[in-house]
Design a protein around this motif. Structure first.
Motif, PDB file in Angstrom:
ATOM      1  N   PRO A 124      29.222  73.588  72.325  1.00 45.26           N
ATOM      2  CA  PRO A 124      28.989  73.966  73.715  1.00 45.26           C
ATOM      3  C   PRO A 124      30.201  74.639  74.356  1.00 45.26           C
ATOM      4  N   ALA A 125      29.925  75.484  75.342  1.00 48.59           N
ATOM      5  CA  ALA A 125      30.986  76.235  76.017  1.00 48.59           C
ATOM      6  C   ALA A 125      31.983  75.312  76.706  1.00 48.59           C
ATOM      7  N   GLN A 126      31.545  74.133  77.151  1.00 49.37           N
ATOM      8  CA  GLN A 126      32.458  73.239  77.857  1.00 49.37           C
ATOM      9  C   GLN A 126      33.499  72.614  76.932  1.00 49.37           C
ATOM     10  N   CYS A 127      33.352  72.830  75.621  1.00 51.38           N
ATOM     11  CA  CYS A 127      34.358  72.353  74.667  1.00 51.38           C
ATOM     12  C   CYS A 127      35.425  73.403  74.383  1.00 51.38           C
ATOM     13  N   ILE A 128      35.208  74.653  74.854  1.00 46.74           N
ATOM     14  CA  ILE A 128      36.009  75.792  74.406  1.00 46.74           C
ATOM     15  C   ILE A 128      36.764  76.431  75.559  1.00 46.74           C
ATOM     16  N   ASP A 129      38.038  76.725  75.309  1.00 41.78           N
ATOM     17  CA  ASP A 129      38.859  77.530  76.217  1.00 41.78           C
ATOM     18  C   ASP A 129      38.999  78.914  75.595  1.00 41.78           C
ATOM     19  N   SER A 130      38.348  79.898  76.208  1.00 44.51           N
ATOM     20  CA  SER A 130      38.383  81.278  75.689  1.00 44.51           C
ATOM     21  C   SER A 130      39.112  82.219  76.644  1.00 44.51           C
ATOM     22  N   THR A 131      40.029  81.689  77.433  1.00 45.43           N
ATOM     23  CA  THR A 131      40.687  82.490  78.468  1.00 45.43           C
ATOM     24  C   THR A 131      41.872  83.294  77.950  1.00 45.43           C
ATOM     25  N   HIS A 132      42.223  83.121  76.675  1.00 45.15           N
ATOM     26  CA  HIS A 132      43.362  83.845  76.109  1.00 45.15           C
ATOM     27  C   HIS A 132      42.858  84.830  75.056  1.00 45.15           C
ATOM     28  N   ALA A 133      43.193  86.106  75.221  1.00 45.05           N
ATOM     29  CA  ALA A 133      42.657  87.165  74.370  1.00 45.05           C
ATOM     30  C   ALA A 133      42.908  86.877  72.893  1.00 45.05           C
ATOM     31  N   GLY A 134      41.845  86.967  72.117  1.00 49.84           N
ATOM     32  CA  GLY A 134      41.942  86.769  70.678  1.00 49.84           C
ATOM     33  C   GLY A 134      41.856  85.319  70.237  1.00 49.84           C
ATOM     34  N   TRP A 135      41.929  84.397  71.198  1.00 47.65           N
ATOM     35  CA  TRP A 135      41.975  82.973  70.876  1.00 47.65           C
ATOM     36  C   TRP A 135      40.754  82.231  71.393  1.00 47.65           C
ATOM     37  N   GLN A 136      40.383  81.200  70.679  1.00 46.09           N
ATOM     38  CA  GLN A 136      39.454  80.193  71.165  1.00 46.09           C
ATOM     39  C   GLN A 136      40.066  78.830  70.840  1.00 46.09           C
ATOM     40  N   PHE A 137      40.268  78.038  71.873  1.00 41.24           N
ATOM     41  CA  PHE A 137      40.821  76.699  71.701  1.00 41.24           C
ATOM     42  C   PHE A 137      39.704  75.683  71.965  1.00 41.24           C
ATOM     43  N   VAL A 138      39.504  74.785  71.012  1.00 42.46           N
ATOM     44  CA  VAL A 138      38.395  73.840  71.100  1.00 42.46           C
ATOM     45  C   VAL A 138      38.956  72.427  71.254  1.00 42.46           C
ATOM     46  N   ASP A 139      38.456  71.742  72.279  1.00 42.52           N
ATOM     47  CA  ASP A 139      38.901  70.379  72.566  1.00 42.52           C
ATOM     48  C   ASP A 139      37.757  69.405  72.308  1.00 42.52           C
ATOM     49  N   PHE A 140      37.778  68.770  71.145  1.00 44.61           N
ATOM     50  CA  PHE A 140      36.761  67.796  70.795  1.00 44.61           C
ATOM     51  C   PHE A 140      37.117  66.392  71.289  1.00 44.61           C
ATOM     52  N   THR A 141      38.072  66.317  72.221  1.00 40.47           N
ATOM     53  CA  THR A 141      38.413  65.031  72.841  1.00 40.47           C
ATOM     54  C   THR A 141      38.082  65.025  74.328  1.00 40.47           C
ATOM     55  N   ALA A 142      37.711  66.165  74.875  1.00 41.09           N
ATOM     56  CA  ALA A 142      37.468  66.277  76.317  1.00 41.09           C
ATOM     57  C   ALA A 142      36.233  65.494  76.735  1.00 41.09           C
ATOM     58  N   GLN A 143      36.303  64.885  77.886  1.00 39.51           N
ATOM     59  CA  GLN A 143      35.176  64.100  78.402  1.00 39.51           C
ATOM     60  C   GLN A 143      33.946  64.969  78.598  1.00 39.51           C
ATOM     61  N   GLU A 144      34.172  66.227  79.039  1.00 38.63           N
ATOM     62  CA  GLU A 144      33.042  67.113  79.313  1.00 38.63           C
ATOM     63  C   GLU A 144      32.444  67.715  78.039  1.00 38.63           C
ATOM     64  N   CYS A 145      33.127  67.545  76.898  1.00 38.57           N
ATOM     65  CA  CYS A 145      32.617  68.051  75.620  1.00 38.57           C
ATOM     66  C   CYS A 145      31.726  66.977  74.992  1.00 38.57           C
ATOM     67  N   PRO A 146      30.455  67.261  74.735  1.00 36.74           N
ATOM     68  CA  PRO A 146      29.558  66.242  74.184  1.00 36.74           C
ATOM     69  C   PRO A 146      29.812  65.937  72.707  1.00 36.74           C
ATOM     70  N   LEU A 147      30.616  66.756  72.041  1.00 37.12           N
ATOM     71  CA  LEU A 147      30.930  66.532  70.626  1.00 37.12           C
ATOM     72  C   LEU A 147      32.273  65.807  70.538  1.00 37.12           C
ATOM     73  N   HIS A 148      32.220  64.507  70.448  1.00 35.11           N
ATOM     74  CA  HIS A 148      33.439  63.706  70.471  1.00 35.11           C
ATOM     75  C   HIS A 148      33.974  63.509  69.048  1.00 35.11           C
ATOM     76  N   TYR A 149      34.481  64.604  68.487  1.00 35.26           N
ATOM     77  CA  TYR A 149      34.972  64.582  67.106  1.00 35.26           C
ATOM     78  C   TYR A 149      36.400  64.055  66.997  1.00 35.26           C
ATOM     79  N   GLY A 150      37.137  64.126  68.101  1.00 32.17           N
ATOM     80  CA  GLY A 150      38.458  63.517  68.106  1.00 32.17           C
ATOM     81  C   GLY A 150      39.600  64.368  67.623  1.00 32.17           C
ATOM     82  N   PHE A 151      39.480  65.705  67.661  1.00 29.03           N
ATOM     83  CA  PHE A 151      40.602  66.557  67.261  1.00 29.03           C
ATOM     84  C   PHE A 151      40.557  67.872  68.028  1.00 29.03           C
TER      85      PHE A 151
END
Length: 291
Positions: A124-151
């Motif tokens: 889901p988009a709420q797991c991803i920070d795409s605000t930096h050109a060329g990069w996608q940063f994924v936070d699987f620990t964020a409360q708003e991210c439904p995929l709680h993978y832990g990394f």
């Protein structure tokens, strides 16, 4: 089948504790492991994820052009420990669009590179920070991210700069995955990577240097000259053996074998080692010891 399970179930043999622990105890099992047989395999295990290299195409030459016995290269994947049944839902290095031209072996602890890096729509988009050109940063620990993978994960993608790369699909790059150890927060993970690589300009078929979130310097080539050349050239200044033909049968923190018949299986957590010595085929030896 079940006929093969009856022997172990009814017999006296029991899998050694150090092997069961390696297989089942992800909470303390971290390792980097390589195998070189007809093809090649690479794995990097951590508590919350497993990196698996997709390998290379191997033509077995004995299936009358049906390709039924061929070794097919698959995508390199970032597999969460706690969930996930479909590899299509994992962050991937898909590799060349022609399956026979895939070189999906560029893998090191917490790092992978190659053609066509992909963050699937499943994340889901709420797991991803795409605000930096060329990069996608994924936070699987964020409360708003439904995929709680832990990394955490960082994916960098660039447009192909060579004809050979373009013929493989159009993009290339890498990803890093990291545990939130020692209080590491997602924002710190992201900001370290951006600060460590301020002017990153990748080249598909030349050496690139990436400084990971933990400070490691990884020199890599996303599209090596051929499938028998490893894309990881150096880690923290230590040059790597890039000729896959020169690799031993097994090399890593768990299993080592040079092809002579001597195999060692090590459990770093339990500090135990199993040695299987079959160099004398008529007098095989087995030793379980502490180290």
């Amino acid at each position: 089948g079940t006929d093969r399970m009856q022997g172990p179930a009814l017999g006296k043999y029991r899998t050694p504790e150090l092997i069961l622990d390696l297989v089942l105890s992800k909470s303390h099992t971290s390792y980097f492991q390589r195998f070189r047989h007809t093809g090649t395999e690479l794995y990097a295990s951590s508590t919350s994820f497993l990196l698996t290299a997709g390998g290379i195409w191997i033509d077995m030459h004995n299936d009358f052009w049906t390709w039924q016995n061929a070794g097919w290269a698959v995508p390199t994947t970032l597999m969460p420990t706690v969930s996930g049944l479909d590899a299509a839902n994992f962050i991937q290095i898909k590799g060349h669009t022609d399956l026979k031209k895939r070189i999906n072996t560029c893998l090191a602890p917490g790092f992978a590179c190659g053609l066509n890096p992909t963050v699937p729509d499943f994340i889901p988009a709420q797991c991803i920070d795409s605000t930096h050109a060329g990069w996608q940063f994924v936070d699987f620990t964020a409360q708003e991210c439904p995929l709680h993978y832990g990394f955490f994960a960082a994916i960098h993608t660039a447009a192909c700069d060579t004809k050979r790369c373009k013929n493989g699909g159009g993009t290339f790059g890498f990803f890093e995955a990291a545990e939130p150890l020692h209080g590491l927060e997602f924002a710190t993970f992201r900001d370290r990577i951006l600060a460590n690589n301020p002017a990153l300009k990748l080249r598909a078929q030349h050496e690139n240097t990436y400084v990971a979130s933990d400070g490691r310097k990884i020199v890599f080539v996303p599209l090596p000259k051929n499938k028998w050349t490893w894309g990881i050239h150096a880690i923290d200044g230590v040059k790597q053996q890039t000729d896959l033909h020169a690799w031993p049968l097994a090399q890593g923190e768990v299993m080592n074998a040079d092809g002579s018949g001597l195999v060692t299986i090590t459990n770093p957590f339990l500090r135990k080692r199993l040695t299987l010595d079959m160099r004398d085929a008529l007098n095989p030896k087995r030793d379980l010891s502490d180290y």
